[in-house]
Design a protein around this motif. Sequence first.
Motif, short mmCIF file in Angstrom:
data_model
loop_
_atom_site.label_atom_id
_atom_site.label_comp_id
_atom_site.label_asym_id
_atom_site.label_seq_id
_atom_site.Cartn_x
_atom_site.Cartn_y
_atom_site.Cartn_z
N SER A 45 0.81 -1.22 0.00
CA SER A 45 0.00 0.00 0.00
C SER A 45 0.84 1.27 0.00
N LYS A 46 1.98 1.25 0.68
CA LYS A 46 2.81 2.44 0.75
C LYS A 46 3.82 2.54 -0.38
N GLU A 47 3.95 1.47 -1.14
CA GLU A 47 4.87 1.48 -2.28
C GLU A 47 4.34 0.52 -3.34
N VAL A 48 3.53 1.07 -4.22
CA VAL A 48 2.98 0.26 -5.30
C VAL A 48 4.07 -0.11 -6.29
N PRO A 70 0.23 8.04 -7.23
CA PRO A 70 0.55 8.04 -5.80
C PRO A 70 1.12 6.70 -5.35
N ALA A 71 1.91 6.76 -4.27
CA ALA A 71 2.56 5.58 -3.68
C ALA A 71 3.63 5.00 -4.60
N THR A 72 4.19 5.84 -5.47
CA THR A 72 5.36 5.47 -6.27
C THR A 72 6.60 6.07 -5.61
N ARG A 216 3.19 11.12 -2.36
CA ARG A 216 2.21 10.87 -1.31
C ARG A 216 1.00 10.13 -1.84
N ALA A 217 0.56 9.12 -1.08
CA ALA A 217 -0.64 8.37 -1.46
C ALA A 217 -1.87 9.19 -1.14
N ASP A 218 -2.89 9.08 -1.98
CA ASP A 218 -4.15 9.81 -1.73
C ASP A 218 -4.85 9.22 -0.54
#
Length: 218
Positions: A45-48, A70-72, A216-218
């Motif tokens: 989830s924190k790093e797709v 996001p989360a890249t 930043r992830a949404d």
Amino acid sequence: MQGGIVVEERLSGWVKQWVDGWVVSRGAAEPVGEAWGWSVAVGVSKEVARHVVPVPVEADVRRLAATAPPATWLKLFAPDEVVRPWVGDEWEMDVAGFLMTLPLGPSPAGPPPAGYSVTCWSRGGVIKALVRAGDGRLAARGQMGLAGRTAVADQIETAPDQRRRGLGALVMRTLQNAAWEAGARDGVLVGTPDGRALYEALGWTLRAPMASLARRAD
């Protein structure tokens, strides 16, 4: 110019070794080669996904930063201050890293300090070392992902209340020796500023700084 090309090729080779071992250590997808480096599907989830760029070029980084979801994560082998202006405010700087290498050889770790125990095992191409205190609590740990002749050290940590007792060195020597016995001959890692002194004391050579940024992830 020729010297610069050789340096870039050597750096790209070390970075590729790191990527190959890291994906084994983390159970990530096989790296996909790109003109600028490698893309890796990580799938948490924190790093797709992450994009690894051994020789960052401003135009490439700006394009990646503008199009990545996001989360890249971006792993750019250059100083933070160089690459930070190339990405937008939606990108957060993570702790800086240092690419380091070590020729592996037989190096038995020796016995743990009194009151501690060490367990080392291997599964699925990953070697793990666990140091426990006398009451069974985790004192230190780490792992190495094996990719051919390369072993990549990963997730090396010592519990805050167990530091300055030589446990980090014990974990690293245990892993290095186990990796050599498994056939690896080249050690590669990306360490943090906190770990750099430990690795240098164990003979690792600093090769390049690494900037780490996350969208930043949404």
